[in-house]
Design a protein around this motif. Structure first.
Motif, PDB file in Angstrom:
ATOM      1  N   VAL A  44      10.365  39.057  59.572  1.00  0.00           N
ATOM      2  CA  VAL A  44      10.170  37.606  59.518  1.00  0.00           C
ATOM      3  C   VAL A  44       8.773  37.300  60.034  1.00  0.00           C
ATOM      4  N   LEU A  45       8.024  36.515  59.283  1.00  0.00           N
ATOM      5  CA  LEU A  45       6.718  36.029  59.727  1.00  0.00           C
ATOM      6  C   LEU A  45       6.873  34.579  60.155  1.00  0.00           C
ATOM      7  N   LEU A  46       6.380  34.267  61.356  1.00  0.00           N
ATOM      8  CA  LEU A  46       6.588  32.943  61.920  1.00  0.00           C
ATOM      9  C   LEU A  46       5.296  32.404  62.502  1.00  0.00           C
ATOM     10  N   GLY A  47       5.205  31.090  62.577  1.00  0.00           N
ATOM     11  CA  GLY A  47       4.044  30.459  63.172  1.00  0.00           C
ATOM     12  C   GLY A  47       4.409  29.185  63.905  1.00  0.00           C
ATOM     13  N   ILE A  48       3.505  28.722  64.748  1.00  0.00           N
ATOM     14  CA  ILE A  48       3.662  27.447  65.446  1.00  0.00           C
ATOM     15  C   ILE A  48       2.547  26.541  64.935  1.00  0.00           C
ATOM     16  N   ARG A  49       2.904  25.660  64.004  1.00  0.00           N
ATOM     17  CA  ARG A  49       1.900  24.791  63.370  1.00  0.00           C
ATOM     18  C   ARG A  49       1.568  23.602  64.269  1.00  0.00           C
ATOM     19  N   ASP A  50       2.612  22.932  64.755  1.00  0.00           N
ATOM     20  CA  ASP A  50       2.460  21.806  65.670  1.00  0.00           C
ATOM     21  C   ASP A  50       3.812  21.572  66.323  1.00  0.00           C
ATOM     22  N   ARG A  51       4.017  20.442  66.973  1.00  0.00           N
ATOM     23  CA  ARG A  51       5.266  20.194  67.683  1.00  0.00           C
ATOM     24  C   ARG A  51       6.461  20.034  66.743  1.00  0.00           C
ATOM     25  N   GLU A  52       6.182  19.780  65.479  1.00  0.00           N
ATOM     26  CA  GLU A  52       7.258  19.508  64.522  1.00  0.00           C
ATOM     27  C   GLU A  52       7.397  20.574  63.446  1.00  0.00           C
ATOM     28  N   SER A  53       6.395  21.414  63.280  1.00  0.00           N
ATOM     29  CA  SER A  53       6.368  22.335  62.144  1.00  0.00           C
ATOM     30  C   SER A  53       6.243  23.779  62.620  1.00  0.00           C
ATOM     31  N   PHE A  54       7.208  24.623  62.163  1.00  0.00           N
ATOM     32  CA  PHE A  54       7.246  26.031  62.577  1.00  0.00           C
ATOM     33  C   PHE A  54       7.520  26.888  61.339  1.00  0.00           C
ATOM     34  N   PRO A  55       6.489  27.119  60.527  1.00  0.00           N
ATOM     35  CA  PRO A  55       6.687  27.834  59.260  1.00  0.00           C
ATOM     36  C   PRO A  55       7.173  29.263  59.478  1.00  0.00           C
ATOM     37  N   LEU A  56       8.048  29.708  58.575  1.00  0.00           N
ATOM     38  CA  LEU A  56       8.499  31.094  58.648  1.00  0.00           C
ATOM     39  C   LEU A  56       8.886  31.593  57.267  1.00  0.00           C
ATOM     40  N   ILE A  57       8.709  32.882  57.086  1.00  0.00           N
ATOM     41  CA  ILE A  57       9.042  33.545  55.829  1.00  0.00           C
ATOM     42  C   ILE A  57       9.965  34.714  56.149  1.00  0.00           C
ATOM     43  N   PHE A  58      11.127  34.750  55.495  1.00  0.00           N
ATOM     44  CA  PHE A  58      12.065  35.854  55.661  1.00  0.00           C
ATOM     45  C   PHE A  58      11.778  36.932  54.612  1.00  0.00           C
ATOM     46  N   TYR A  59      11.561  38.146  55.058  1.00  0.00           N
ATOM     47  CA  TYR A  59      11.442  39.299  54.160  1.00  0.00           C
ATOM     48  C   TYR A  59      12.759  40.079  54.256  1.00  0.00           C
ATOM     49  N   ARG A  60      13.720  39.667  53.413  1.00  0.00           N
ATOM     50  CA  ARG A  60      15.082  40.192  53.552  1.00  0.00           C
ATOM     51  C   ARG A  60      15.660  40.664  52.210  1.00  0.00           C
ATOM     52  N   GLU A  61      14.828  40.880  51.223  1.00  0.00           N
ATOM     53  CA  GLU A  61      15.325  41.318  49.928  1.00  0.00           C
ATOM     54  C   GLU A  61      15.935  42.712  50.051  1.00  0.00           C
ATOM     55  N   ASN A  62      17.249  42.819  49.839  1.00  0.00           N
ATOM     56  CA  ASN A  62      17.962  44.094  49.944  1.00  0.00           C
ATOM     57  C   ASN A  62      17.666  44.797  51.271  1.00  0.00           C
ATOM     58  N   CYS A  63      17.620  44.035  52.348  1.00  0.00           N
ATOM     59  CA  CYS A  63      17.280  44.622  53.656  1.00  0.00           C
ATOM     60  C   CYS A  63      18.478  45.353  54.249  1.00  0.00           C
ATOM     61  N   ALA A  64      18.203  46.116  55.285  1.00  0.00           N
ATOM     62  CA  ALA A  64      19.221  47.001  55.845  1.00  0.00           C
ATOM     63  C   ALA A  64      20.425  46.244  56.380  1.00  0.00           C
ATOM     64  N   ASP A  65      20.208  45.135  57.119  1.00  0.00           N
ATOM     65  CA  ASP A  65      21.370  44.506  57.759  1.00  0.00           C
ATOM     66  C   ASP A  65      22.308  43.847  56.754  1.00  0.00           C
ATOM     67  N   MET A  66      21.808  43.536  55.538  1.00  0.00           N
ATOM     68  CA  MET A  66      22.688  42.963  54.524  1.00  0.00           C
ATOM     69  C   MET A  66      23.500  44.029  53.796  1.00  0.00           C
ATOM     70  N   ALA A  67      23.337  45.280  54.178  1.00  0.00           N
ATOM     71  CA  ALA A  67      24.176  46.358  53.647  1.00  0.00           C
ATOM     72  C   ALA A  67      25.325  46.691  54.600  1.00  0.00           C
TER      73      ALA A  67
END
Length: 641
Positions: free
Chosen positions: A97-120
């Motif tokens: 997961v890539l995450l950031g702190i943009r401001d007090r209201e915005s915290f962008p994140l990207i999940f890299y979970r395509e066929n990932c281990a924990d979903m097996a």
């Protein structure tokens, strides 16, 4: 089985990932230049948070058979989480997961979970005997989104309920993990879906505790009116419902849902500055489980939960932000001094010192971080300075031979002359100290590799302990003291910012006369200027009074110090035996860090070509092992007394 028969308090089940947190605050995720690596995934965070609060926690998940999977397992173990339920998947990668702190209201994140281990995760990964070991099972909603992972979760819940265990659900609704939003919508927290509502409601009867935000109860209850949603959940579940309401705290409902949410049971909230909301819910859940599983009433459990959530929103990262039990108790007793908790120095010191990884009750350290001395020996032997690094590799071989995979052994090694040995020691299980000072400097100067801004310390592995020898004395003139203290403070701050422990060495007898209070006076001075080293390295003092004074000075300011190691000053082995005997009588002294007594004669002979590699290692093994035996014997005698 009674509760006392269970060796685990809680098993969490579901997501595990590596969080890559943008280190620049206030910018777009696109513009992040560097990332900090932490544990991630709601159940993984909760397991670690519970362990920090003194619960015996375990995790069931899957990770990849690669570096990030091993990081998760090793970090969980460092946090005190049982990992026998973590399955290594040979075909899939660990989620990121890539995450950031943009401001007090915005915290962008990207999940890299395509066929990932924990979903097996599958039913075969749920061991009935493992579930039977715990008092409670806690699951999160994401793993109900896929038939295979849902089957694993339901099996665990059935086993838990059949065995009389408690069961808890953190709804943990992420629309894009249910396939309702695109990859770029990781920050989204609510999208209405009849299918998700139906899926959740089909399992809600299996829980004793259900926790969620208002939006999460909206999806579970199928209504955007919170009271109506809670009543819909109540219609299919008799669980205690805990609704998180952001800055308004949280409220618990054991029975029917009233018209006014404020009519439920509540705990005190904490008015702190919001810095980062990511992971706050997992911190909240950890605190709530601490209260629930230790029999506290709901106002107390909610107080723990709200406080843990407050810690999380005030710091960088998820799991790294969560408090220890000692830290939580301190905070609840003392209260808030500044709304920005990460800037509360007293609180941050407790956070740091009670959440460090590993324990070192005994320290047997082979110190070969010397630089000037090795260069002088090489010059005397007519040897090229490049051979010094080769000899330091032999020192490492000797240390590893004596340690033989056991705990309580370590090295001090520099990077300038001993980089090969230093790098080879990584992951060996040895404690690793690395010097930062320029040898012999007074006023204190630092190695050039650190740079004028000390930015070079950011390249150090987190297992390295920053060691600094400051040649100082209580009688130093004011200008010299000011210069040296300023350098130590800068180094200490840089080490903490980069999550590195520190060791501070002082040898006042090299500077001027000493008495039974000299070292203690220096120790107290450093604490007063805000320097809290994890370790102290002190010269062998000759009286019990001097040692008692030094230990008392440390304990006065830092109840959670790692401890003290005694140095050797090239003393003969028989003199070291006497100094060990005196030092070992003081509980805060954990061991020794000795070098030239072990390597000096051997190095001179080897650099002159008068002994082989094998002979050099054998000789140092003999000397190092003998010193270890002397310390262990002195320590054993002290414990008998």
């Amino acid at each position: 089985m009674s509760e006392t028969d269970n060796e685990l308090d809680v098993i969490t089940i579901g997501r595990s990932s590596v969080d890559l947190y943008g280190e620049q605050i206030g910018g777009r995720l696109e513009d992040m230049a560097s990332f900090a690596k932490y544990l991630g995934g709601s159940p993984t965070n909760i397991a670690a948070g519970c362990a920090r609060l003194g619960l015996r926690s375990a995790l069931i998940t899957r990770v990849g058979n690669e570096h990030m999977g091993r990081f998760i397992v090793e970090q969980l173990q460092r946090e005190g989480v049982e990992t026998s339920g973590v399955v290594t998947d040979p075909q899939r990668l660990t989620a990121l997961v890539l995450l950031g702190i943009r401001d007090r209201e915005s915290f962008p994140l990207i999940f890299y979970r395509e066929n990932c281990a924990d979903m097996a995760l599958c039913e075969d990964d749920i061991d009935p005997a493992f579930i039977a070991r715990a008092r409670a099972v806690c699951v999160t909603g994401t793993h109900l989104s896929n038939p295979q992972t849902e089957a694993a979760v339901l099996k665990a819940l059935r086993l838990a309920r059949d065995g009389g265990k408690k069961t808890a659900l953190d709804i943990d609704y992420r629309p894009n993990l249910w396939g309702l939003a695109g990859h770029g919508a990781g920050e989204s927290r609510f999208i209405a879906s009849d299918q998700v509502t139906a899926k959740l409601q089909s399992t809600l009867h299996m829980f004793d505790l259900i926790v969620g935000t208002e939006e999460e109860f909206h999806i579970a209850g199928g209504s955007t009116d919170t009271v109506s949603a809670l009543r819909a959940v109540r219609a299919v579940s008799s669980a205690t419902l805990v609704c998180k309401r952001g800055p308004m705290g949280a409220v618990a409902f054991d029975g029917s849902i009233p018209d006014d949410l404020d009519a439920g049971e509540t705990g005190p909230g904490f008015p702190i500055e919001v810095f980062n909301v990511l992971g706050a819910g997992d911190g909240f859940m950890s605190g709530l489980l601490r209260g629930w599983l230790t029999g506290e009433d709901w106002p107390t459990a909610l107080k723990y939960a709200n406080a843990c959530g407050a810690f999380a929103v005030s710091r960088h990262g998820c799991t790294p932000a969560y408090p220890s039990w000692e830290e939580l108790r301190f905070f609840l007793q003392r209260g808030i001094k500044t709304p920005a908790l990460r800037h509360d120095r007293e609180l941050e010191q407790i956070h740091w010192s009670t959440n460090r990884s590993g324990a070192w009750p005994v320290m047997r350290v082979f110190a070969f971080d010397h630089r000037l001395q090795f260069e002088e020996m090489a010059d005397a032997a007519g040897a090229d300075h490049g051979r010094i690094g080769m000899f330091k590799k032999l020192c490492l071989d000797a240390a590893l031979t004596v340690a033989d995979g056991r705990e309580g052994y370590g090295i001090l090694c520099d990077n300038r002359l001993g980089s090969d040995a230093l790098h080879a020691a990584a992951g060996s299980g040895l404690w690793i100290g690395r010097p930062a000072e320029l040898p012999g400097s007074r006023p204190l100067s630092l190695e050039a590799e650190l740079g004028e801004d000390l930015g070079g310390i950011g390249e150090w592995p987190v297992e390295h302990v920053v060691k600094v020898l400051c040649h100082c004395h209580p009688d130093d003139d004011e200008e010299l003291r000011r210069q040296q203290e300023a350098t130590v403070k800068r180094l200490f701050a840089a080490a903490r910012r980069n999550r590195l422990e520190t060791l501070l060495e002082v040898i006042p007898s090299k500077i001027g006369p000493v008495d039974d209070s000299t070292t203690a006076d220096l120790i107290e001075r450093f604490y007063k200027i805000g320097v809290y080293p994890d370790w102290w390295k002190l010269e062998p003092m000759k009286t019990d009074t001097a040692w008692a004074n030094a230990c008392a000075a440390v304990e006065k300011y830092d109840a959670h110090t790692r401890g003290i190691v005694v140095l050797g000053l090239e003393a003969p082995a028989e003199e070291l035996a006497d100094s060990f005997e005196c030092a070992a009588r003081h509980e805060l002294v954990k061991g020794f860090a000795v070098g030239r007594t072990i390597f000096a004669d051997v190095a001179k002979a080897w650099l002159a070509g008068n002994t082989t590699d094998r002979e050099a290692v054998a000789s140092m093994v003999e000397r190092y092992a003998a010193l270890c035996a002397v310390w262990d014997a002195a320590s054993a005698r002290a414990q008998v007394r």
